[in-house]
Design a protein around this motif. Structure first.
Motif, PDB file in Angstrom:
ATOM      1  N   TYR A 165     -40.344  12.960   9.705  1.00  0.00           N
ATOM      2  CA  TYR A 165     -41.332  14.043   9.841  1.00  0.00           C
ATOM      3  C   TYR A 165     -40.675  15.392   9.562  1.00  0.00           C
ATOM      4  N   ALA A 166     -39.450  15.566  10.075  1.00  0.00           N
ATOM      5  CA  ALA A 166     -38.766  16.849   9.872  1.00  0.00           C
ATOM      6  C   ALA A 166     -38.536  17.102   8.387  1.00  0.00           C
ATOM      7  N   TRP A 168     -40.280  15.765   5.808  1.00  0.00           N
ATOM      8  CA  TRP A 168     -41.596  16.030   5.189  1.00  0.00           C
ATOM      9  C   TRP A 168     -42.024  17.463   5.473  1.00  0.00           C
ATOM     10  N   ALA A 169     -41.935  17.839   6.746  1.00  0.00           N
ATOM     11  CA  ALA A 169     -42.424  19.156   7.158  1.00  0.00           C
ATOM     12  C   ALA A 169     -41.671  20.268   6.448  1.00  0.00           C
ATOM     13  N   THR A 170     -40.338  20.201   6.458  1.00  0.00           N
ATOM     14  CA  THR A 170     -39.557  21.302   5.887  1.00  0.00           C
ATOM     15  C   THR A 170     -39.739  21.397   4.379  1.00  0.00           C
ATOM     16  N   GLN A 172     -42.427  20.067   2.437  1.00  0.00           N
ATOM     17  CA  GLN A 172     -43.808  20.334   2.054  1.00  0.00           C
ATOM     18  C   GLN A 172     -44.260  21.740   2.462  1.00  0.00           C
ATOM     19  N   HIS A 173     -43.595  22.279   3.472  1.00  0.00           N
ATOM     20  CA  HIS A 173     -43.917  23.651   3.897  1.00  0.00           C
ATOM     21  C   HIS A 173     -43.893  24.614   2.714  1.00  0.00           C
ATOM     22  N   TYR A 174     -42.960  24.397   1.792  1.00  0.00           N
ATOM     23  CA  TYR A 174     -42.821  25.332   0.665  1.00  0.00           C
ATOM     24  C   TYR A 174     -43.962  25.207  -0.344  1.00  0.00           C
ATOM     25  N   ASP A 176     -47.214  23.976   0.804  1.00  0.00           N
ATOM     26  CA  ASP A 176     -48.435  24.248   1.556  1.00  0.00           C
ATOM     27  C   ASP A 176     -48.550  25.718   1.969  1.00  0.00           C
ATOM     28  N   PHE A 177     -47.445  26.310   2.366  1.00  0.00           N
ATOM     29  CA  PHE A 177     -47.471  27.694   2.861  1.00  0.00           C
ATOM     30  C   PHE A 177     -46.993  28.687   1.816  1.00  0.00           C
ATOM     31  N   ILE A 198     -32.713  27.009  -0.938  1.00  0.00           N
ATOM     32  CA  ILE A 198     -33.544  26.331   0.054  1.00  0.00           C
ATOM     33  C   ILE A 198     -33.139  24.874   0.197  1.00  0.00           C
ATOM     34  N   ASN A 201     -30.020  24.791   2.095  1.00  0.00           N
ATOM     35  CA  ASN A 201     -30.271  25.167   3.476  1.00  0.00           C
ATOM     36  C   ASN A 201     -30.858  24.003   4.279  1.00  0.00           C
ATOM     37  N   ILE A 205     -29.058  22.042   7.313  1.00  0.00           N
ATOM     38  CA  ILE A 205     -29.609  21.938   8.670  1.00  0.00           C
ATOM     39  C   ILE A 205     -29.784  20.481   9.070  1.00  0.00           C
ATOM     40  N   VAL A 206     -30.369  19.693   8.164  1.00  0.00           N
ATOM     41  CA  VAL A 206     -30.617  18.291   8.516  1.00  0.00           C
ATOM     42  C   VAL A 206     -29.293  17.558   8.760  1.00  0.00           C
TER      43      VAL A 206
ATOM     44  N   ILE B 120     -53.930  29.602   4.913  1.00  0.00           N
ATOM     45  CA  ILE B 120     -52.815  29.871   4.007  1.00  0.00           C
ATOM     46  C   ILE B 120     -52.891  28.960   2.787  1.00  0.00           C
ATOM     47  N   ALA B 169     -42.130  24.891  10.318  1.00  0.00           N
ATOM     48  CA  ALA B 169     -42.598  23.674   9.653  1.00  0.00           C
ATOM     49  C   ALA B 169     -42.509  22.464  10.578  1.00  0.00           C
ATOM     50  N   THR B 170     -41.349  22.287  11.204  1.00  0.00           N
ATOM     51  CA  THR B 170     -41.171  21.083  12.022  1.00  0.00           C
ATOM     52  C   THR B 170     -42.062  21.085  13.253  1.00  0.00           C
ATOM     53  N   HIS B 173     -45.975  20.993  12.159  1.00  0.00           N
ATOM     54  CA  HIS B 173     -46.295  19.688  11.580  1.00  0.00           C
ATOM     55  C   HIS B 173     -47.020  18.781  12.578  1.00  0.00           C
ATOM     56  N   ILE B 205     -31.603  18.312  15.742  1.00  0.00           N
ATOM     57  CA  ILE B 205     -31.408  18.449  14.298  1.00  0.00           C
ATOM     58  C   ILE B 205     -31.103  19.896  13.932  1.00  0.00           C
TER      59      ILE B 205
END
Lengths: 214, 214
Positions: A165-166, A168-170, A172-174, A176-177, A198, A201, A205-206, B120, B169-170, B173, B205
């Motif tokens: 999920y993390a 996907w979220a990080t 897809q955020h770029y 979607d937002f 990005i 980055n 982080i991951v 957004i 994002a995380t 989500h 994470i």
DNA sequence: GTCTATAACCGGATAGAC
DNA sequence: GTCTATCCGGTTATAGAC
């Protein structure tokens, strides 16, 4: 020997059909991403595809048929983004490549991600009936792979599902937002240089987090 | 001495106004989250608020007035979620508290996050005209704070903006993709136990990453 | 296969009685 | 302040000429 995705030996009619179908799907992806399913009008889809409205209804009898088709295409692409999971068994390589591809996708084809997000946000009824099974199958396989890595000591004992999920979220955020990100970026779209930063980055982080090594 | 949010010394009429306004906003948040701005109907908002349609138009002349109001409320709450940044100067404490609060919010008030996401995704025109300035101001302040931590060696030299995006994002989500997550979770909503695990997982994470300490 | 014209319906907003 | 009845514009989908 014929290629599996044979595109050549088609009659003129079949070719026109193929091209129009394609044009309509591309246009629909854009319009659905801006208005959602309910807000999108077949008139606007037709105008975007540069086709009369009746022709859209000729190829896709109802708006929902078209919407389902758009979503199926998106899921197919996302599953393809993850093929590295079948190729490498080194988590660092796999996560980097997967994140890279998903981010690339977020920038090169942002509409798709947006349509998917809107579909899920608004209740996911089409997801439930047409897409869930494919996603669940792929998800189970991938979770298993990550669990194996943890068992082998290649990863800390995090929950694989929440890790997925993390990611996907990080990524897809770029997509979607995009508009919010652009506003924060002084009104300018992110540059290719920023795009690369990005990826680094998120991978950073991951894989390692933000705290300094002690 | 009067409290700043004086709610008591109101006439009966004013109280009714206040209550109805509140009911309409709550209902609108839900309907906008399921249908987006274009797809939402004042009829459905009125039905959800258990009020005649004309009354909704009495309190909010146009659908857009109501929509703007809903979005303003959401941003206000999100900025409140970040007050820990003003209280502590230890990044580990701050990030944990911020992530915790945003996740809590994702589970206790998921509609708001969804409306924001849809706004957004679909181009952010209302964001642009009514909300951007508040967000930019808060964002600049927070980025500065994180940059200071990096300068002090309290964080690795990551890009603060992309870190912030990763946290948004995380956490969001779990509100926005609630239906997909529920499907993956065998059709059941996440339990309180899972919710806590998620906070730990995201904090883990973000702070340490997934690779084992060597 | 293409496209104009239209049927059938629905949504936002308001008039006007209470 | 409340609510019914209604107007008007726009939407999906199709009929039927080409």
């Amino acid at each position: 020997m014929k290629s599996k995705t044979s595109e050549k030996p088609l009659s003129a009619k079949a070719r026109v059909r193929r091209e129009n179908t394609r044009k309509i799907i591309i246009a629909a992806e854009e319009v659905f991403s801006k208005k959602g399913f309910e807000g999108a009008t077949t008139r606007e889809i037709a105008a975007t595809a540069v086709l009369p409205k009746a022709n859209v209804h000729y190829y896709f009898p109802t708006k929902e048929d078209l919407y389902v088709r758009v979503l199926e295409d998106i899921l197919k692409e996302w599953i393809a983004d993850a093929e590295i999971f079948d190729i490498s068994s080194d988590p660092e390589t796999v996560f980097r490549a997967y994140i890279e591809r998903k981010i690339q996708h977020s920038f090169t084809r942002p509409f798709g991600s947006k349509v998917w997000a809107m579909e899920i946000i608004s209740g996911g009824q089409v997801f439930e009936t047409h897409l869930k099974q494919s996603l669940l199958k792929w998800n189970a396989k991938t979770i298993q792979q990550i669990s194996d890595w943890i068992a082998e000591g290649k990863l800390r004992p995090i929950n694989p599902q929440y890790l997925l999920y993390a990611i996907w979220a990080t990524t897809q955020h770029y997509a979607d937002f995009e508009y919010q990100i652009r506003a924060i970026n002084r009104g300018k779209s992110l540059s290719p240089k920023q795009t690369n930063e990005i990826v680094d980055n998120i991978v950073q982080i991951v894989l390692h987090g933000v705290l300094p090594v002690v």
